[in-house]
Motif scaffolding. Structure first.
Motif, PDB file in Angstrom:
ATOM      1  N   PHE A 171      10.106  -4.276  11.556  1.00 11.24           N
ATOM      2  CA  PHE A 171       9.477  -4.873  10.378  1.00 11.24           C
ATOM      3  C   PHE A 171       7.972  -4.601  10.379  1.00 11.24           C
ATOM      4  CE2 PHE A 171      13.119  -7.970   9.830  1.00 11.24           C
ATOM      5  CZ  PHE A 171      13.451  -7.522   8.568  1.00 11.24           C
ATOM      6  N   ARG A 172       7.341  -4.726  11.536  1.00 15.30           N
ATOM      7  CA  ARG A 172       5.892  -4.516  11.594  1.00 15.30           C
ATOM      8  C   ARG A 172       5.535  -3.070  11.239  1.00 15.30           C
ATOM      9  NH1 ARG A 172       1.680  -3.583  15.607  1.00 15.30           N
ATOM     10  NH2 ARG A 172       3.252  -3.077  17.163  1.00 15.30           N
ATOM     11  N   ALA A 173       6.344  -2.132  11.714  1.00 15.97           N
ATOM     12  CA  ALA A 173       6.106  -0.731  11.353  1.00 15.97           C
ATOM     13  C   ALA A 173       6.221  -0.526   9.845  1.00 15.97           C
ATOM     14  CB  ALA A 173       7.087   0.168  12.093  1.00 15.97           C
ATOM     15  N   GLY A 174       7.204  -1.193   9.224  1.00 16.85           N
ATOM     16  CA  GLY A 174       7.344  -1.074   7.782  1.00 16.85           C
ATOM     17  C   GLY A 174       6.187  -1.701   7.032  1.00 16.85           C
ATOM     18  N   ILE A 175       5.694  -2.852   7.520  1.00 13.07           N
ATOM     19  CA  ILE A 175       4.552  -3.506   6.872  1.00 13.07           C
ATOM     20  C   ILE A 175       3.304  -2.635   6.975  1.00 13.07           C
ATOM     21  CG2 ILE A 175       2.993  -5.486   7.051  1.00 13.07           C
ATOM     22  CD1 ILE A 175       5.416  -7.160   7.897  1.00 13.07           C
ATOM     23  N   GLU A 176       3.080  -2.064   8.135  1.00 16.34           N
ATOM     24  CA  GLU A 176       1.890  -1.233   8.316  1.00 16.34           C
ATOM     25  C   GLU A 176       2.005   0.105   7.592  1.00 16.34           C
ATOM     26  OE1 GLU A 176       1.345  -0.945  12.498  1.00 16.34           O
ATOM     27  OE2 GLU A 176       0.477  -2.969  12.683  1.00 16.34           O
ATOM     28  N   ALA A 177       3.236   0.510   7.242  1.00 16.09           N
ATOM     29  CA  ALA A 177       3.413   1.761   6.505  1.00 16.09           C
ATOM     30  C   ALA A 177       3.073   1.624   5.028  1.00 16.09           C
ATOM     31  CB  ALA A 177       4.853   2.259   6.665  1.00 16.09           C
ATOM     32  N   VAL A 178       3.008   0.388   4.534  1.00 15.25           N
ATOM     33  CA  VAL A 178       2.625   0.170   3.131  1.00 15.25           C
ATOM     34  C   VAL A 178       1.139   0.481   2.989  1.00 15.25           C
ATOM     35  CG1 VAL A 178       2.461  -1.516   1.271  1.00 15.25           C
ATOM     36  CG2 VAL A 178       4.417  -1.554   2.834  1.00 15.25           C
ATOM     37  N   HIS A 179       0.789   1.287   2.018  1.00 15.49           N
ATOM     38  CA  HIS A 179      -0.599   1.730   1.865  1.00 15.49           C
ATOM     39  C   HIS A 179      -1.521   0.544   1.578  1.00 15.49           C
ATOM     40  CE1 HIS A 179      -4.063   4.080   0.428  1.00 15.49           C
ATOM     41  NE2 HIS A 179      -3.511   5.072   1.109  1.00 15.49           N
ATOM     42  N   PRO A 180      -2.706   0.522   2.205  1.00 17.67           N
ATOM     43  CA  PRO A 180      -3.633  -0.602   1.972  1.00 17.67           C
ATOM     44  C   PRO A 180      -3.999  -0.817   0.514  1.00 17.67           C
ATOM     45  CG  PRO A 180      -4.339   0.712   3.849  1.00 17.67           C
ATOM     46  CD  PRO A 180      -3.207   1.460   3.212  1.00 17.67           C
ATOM     47  N   SER A 181      -3.930   0.228  -0.291  1.00 14.34           N
ATOM     48  CA  SER A 181      -4.265   0.071  -1.701  1.00 14.34           C
ATOM     49  C   SER A 181      -3.325  -0.909  -2.400  1.00 14.34           C
ATOM     50  CB  SER A 181      -4.220   1.423  -2.405  1.00 14.34           C
ATOM     51  OG  SER A 181      -2.905   1.977  -2.349  1.00 14.34           O
ATOM     52  N   GLN A 182      -2.095  -1.034  -1.902  1.00 15.06           N
ATOM     53  CA  GLN A 182      -1.157  -1.994  -2.492  1.00 15.06           C
ATOM     54  C   GLN A 182      -1.653  -3.429  -2.296  1.00 15.06           C
ATOM     55  OE1 GLN A 182       1.848  -1.080  -4.123  1.00 15.06           O
ATOM     56  NE2 GLN A 182       0.934   0.944  -4.011  1.00 15.06           N
ATOM     57  N   ARG A 183      -2.157  -3.709  -1.088  1.00 17.08           N
ATOM     58  CA  ARG A 183      -2.698  -5.040  -0.823  1.00 17.08           C
ATOM     59  C   ARG A 183      -3.957  -5.291  -1.651  1.00 17.08           C
ATOM     60  NH1 ARG A 183      -1.257  -3.153   4.341  1.00 17.08           N
ATOM     61  NH2 ARG A 183       0.307  -4.430   5.409  1.00 17.08           N
ATOM     62  N   LEU A 184      -4.832  -4.284  -1.703  1.00 17.77           N
ATOM     63  CA  LEU A 184      -6.078  -4.448  -2.448  1.00 17.77           C
ATOM     64  C   LEU A 184      -5.805  -4.682  -3.930  1.00 17.77           C
ATOM     65  CD1 LEU A 184      -8.215  -1.649  -0.743  1.00 17.77           C
ATOM     66  CD2 LEU A 184      -8.319  -4.126  -0.349  1.00 17.77           C
ATOM     67  N   LEU A 191      -3.657 -12.521  -6.471  1.00 20.49           N
ATOM     68  CA  LEU A 191      -2.620 -13.032  -5.595  1.00 20.49           C
ATOM     69  C   LEU A 191      -3.230 -13.420  -4.250  1.00 20.49           C
ATOM     70  CD1 LEU A 191      -0.969 -10.994  -7.596  1.00 20.49           C
ATOM     71  CD2 LEU A 191       0.834 -11.302  -5.920  1.00 20.49           C
ATOM     72  N   SER A 192      -2.724 -14.483  -3.669  1.00 22.64           N
ATOM     73  CA  SER A 192      -3.168 -14.886  -2.345  1.00 22.64           C
ATOM     74  C   SER A 192      -2.558 -13.967  -1.287  1.00 22.64           C
ATOM     75  CB  SER A 192      -2.757 -16.336  -2.079  1.00 22.64           C
ATOM     76  OG  SER A 192      -1.340 -16.450  -2.038  1.00 22.64           O
ATOM     77  N   HIS A 193      -2.979 -14.179  -0.034  1.00 20.23           N
ATOM     78  CA  HIS A 193      -2.426 -13.347   1.036  1.00 20.23           C
ATOM     79  C   HIS A 193      -0.924 -13.552   1.165  1.00 20.23           C
ATOM     80  CE1 HIS A 193      -2.182 -11.230   4.880  1.00 20.23           C
ATOM     81  NE2 HIS A 193      -1.458 -12.251   5.320  1.00 20.23           N
ATOM     82  N   ALA A 194      -0.468 -14.794   1.087  1.00 17.05           N
ATOM     83  CA  ALA A 194       0.961 -15.067   1.196  1.00 17.05           C
ATOM     84  C   ALA A 194       1.737 -14.465   0.023  1.00 17.05           C
ATOM     85  CB  ALA A 194       1.205 -16.572   1.272  1.00 17.05           C
ATOM     86  N   GLN A 195       1.198 -14.576  -1.189  1.00 16.22           N
ATOM     87  CA  GLN A 195       1.871 -13.993  -2.352  1.00 16.22           C
ATOM     88  C   GLN A 195       1.900 -12.477  -2.267  1.00 16.22           C
ATOM     89  OE1 GLN A 195      -0.601 -15.809  -5.376  1.00 16.22           O
ATOM     90  NE2 GLN A 195       0.983 -17.321  -5.899  1.00 16.22           N
ATOM     91  N   THR A 196       0.807 -11.887  -1.781  1.00 17.10           N
ATOM     92  CA  THR A 196       0.767 -10.433  -1.623  1.00 17.10           C
ATOM     93  C   THR A 196       1.814  -9.967  -0.630  1.00 17.10           C
ATOM     94  OG1 THR A 196      -1.600 -10.398  -2.112  1.00 17.10           O
ATOM     95  CG2 THR A 196      -0.692  -8.498  -0.944  1.00 17.10           C
ATOM     96  N   MET A 197       1.930 -10.686   0.469  1.00 19.12           N
ATOM     97  CA  MET A 197       2.916 -10.323   1.479  1.00 19.12           C
ATOM     98  C   MET A 197       4.334 -10.472   0.951  1.00 19.12           C
ATOM     99  SD  MET A 197       3.281  -9.181   4.562  1.00 19.12           S
ATOM    100  CE  MET A 197       1.622  -9.440   5.219  1.00 19.12           C
TER     101      MET A 197
END
Length: 287
Positions: A171-184, A191-197
């Motif tokens: 799961f952690r590998a999959g989370i880190e594979a998501v491009h940072p631009s998606q979070r930004l 969206l909050s951090h929890a909603q973004t996740m």
């Protein structure tokens, strides 16, 4: 729909010829693979049945009468394995996802949680499952802090502890594979951090690591048979009891075949999904 848009959706003659050629080649490849497999299986069979000890091995490991006699007890034990697998899968999913999210938290205030999650994954990825089963199955009840529980309960706990460490890294590998631009982008939308996740990162992460998760599930289907070492009367222990009664190893072979049948649908589904994802990633534009 305009004519230009319709033209873009309709494959050209060149692309249709390519697809026809691929289908023909695939059919030819399947025929050759089937023929070579049958020939190889026939050669192996002839080699095995002509060995000096084949008759004794056949009576000791492939005795049909013993298999029929042992089948009711072994299949009853297999239902216990299936129940343990069901609850262990739910536990692994929850604990591993929680560990993965904790390990991806940012900020120094979360360092104790990250260190604890890291230590957990390092410990249980390093300790063999068999030892965890002994420690949990015999050590934890010996503390006297919990009411008396059946062996399959402690076997489920041991499976959850061990496989959560492996699956959390997936799961952690999959989370880190998501491009940072998606979070930004998600944070820019408010969206909050929890909603973004929950709404942006995790759906993409799970989709990326689904084949790896399914492979871990197949491995757990096999390892669930180890709960017999702490006294659970599962398929393996039932086969052991039948072997001791008949002085014949056929019940072990029967239990192994039942585990293969249990895992086979998931294996085929994993292969199909992996091939589907590979085709989608390698798919080019229509000519």
């Amino acid at each position: 729909m305009t004519n230009s848009a319709l033209a873009l959706r309709v494959p050209s003659e060149i692309e249709l010829d390519r697809r026809l050629y691929r289908r023909r080649q695939n059919g030819k490849s399947v025929a050759i693979a089937l023929a070579s497999t049958l020939v190889f299986a026939a050669l192996v069979w002839l080699l095995v049945v002509n060995t000096p000890g084949w008759t004794a091995v056949q009576q000791s490991f492939f005795n049909l009468d013993v298999a029929i006699s042992a089948f009711p007890r072994v299949i009853e034990g297999l239902w216990l394995n299936i129940r343990v697998l069901f609850f262990a899968s739910i536990g692994v999913l929850i604990v591993s996802l929680l560990l993965a999210v904790i390990r991806t938290l940012r900020g120094p205030v979360f360092f104790p949680l990250r260190a604890l999650a890291t230590g957990y994954t390092d410990l249980f990825r390093g300790v063999p499952l068999l030892i965890v089963l002994y420690l949990v199955g015999y050590g934890v009840p010996g503390l006297g802090l919990f009411p008396r529980m059946p062996a399959e309960f402690w076997g489920t706990v041991a499976l959850v502890l061990t496989y959560s460490a492996y699956v959390s890294e997936v799961f952690r590998a999959g989370i880190e594979a998501v491009h940072p631009s998606q979070r930004l982008a998600a944070r820019a939308l408010g969206l909050s951090h929890a909603q973004t996740m929950r709404k942006v990162v995790l759906p993409q992460a799970v989709r990326k690591v689904t084949p790896a998760l399914m492979n871990d599930f197949v491995a757990m289907q096999k390892d669930v048979g180890l709960i017999s070492v702490i006294g659970a009367i599962d398929a393996v222990r039932a086969a052991q009891i039948e072997t001791a009664a008949s002085y014949n190893f056929t019940p072990y072979v029967l239990a192994g075949l039942l585990f293969v049948l249990l895992a086979w649908p998931t294996i085929r589904l994993t292969d199909w999904y992996s091939a589907r994802m590979r085709r989608r990633e390698q798919m080019g534009s229509i000519v």
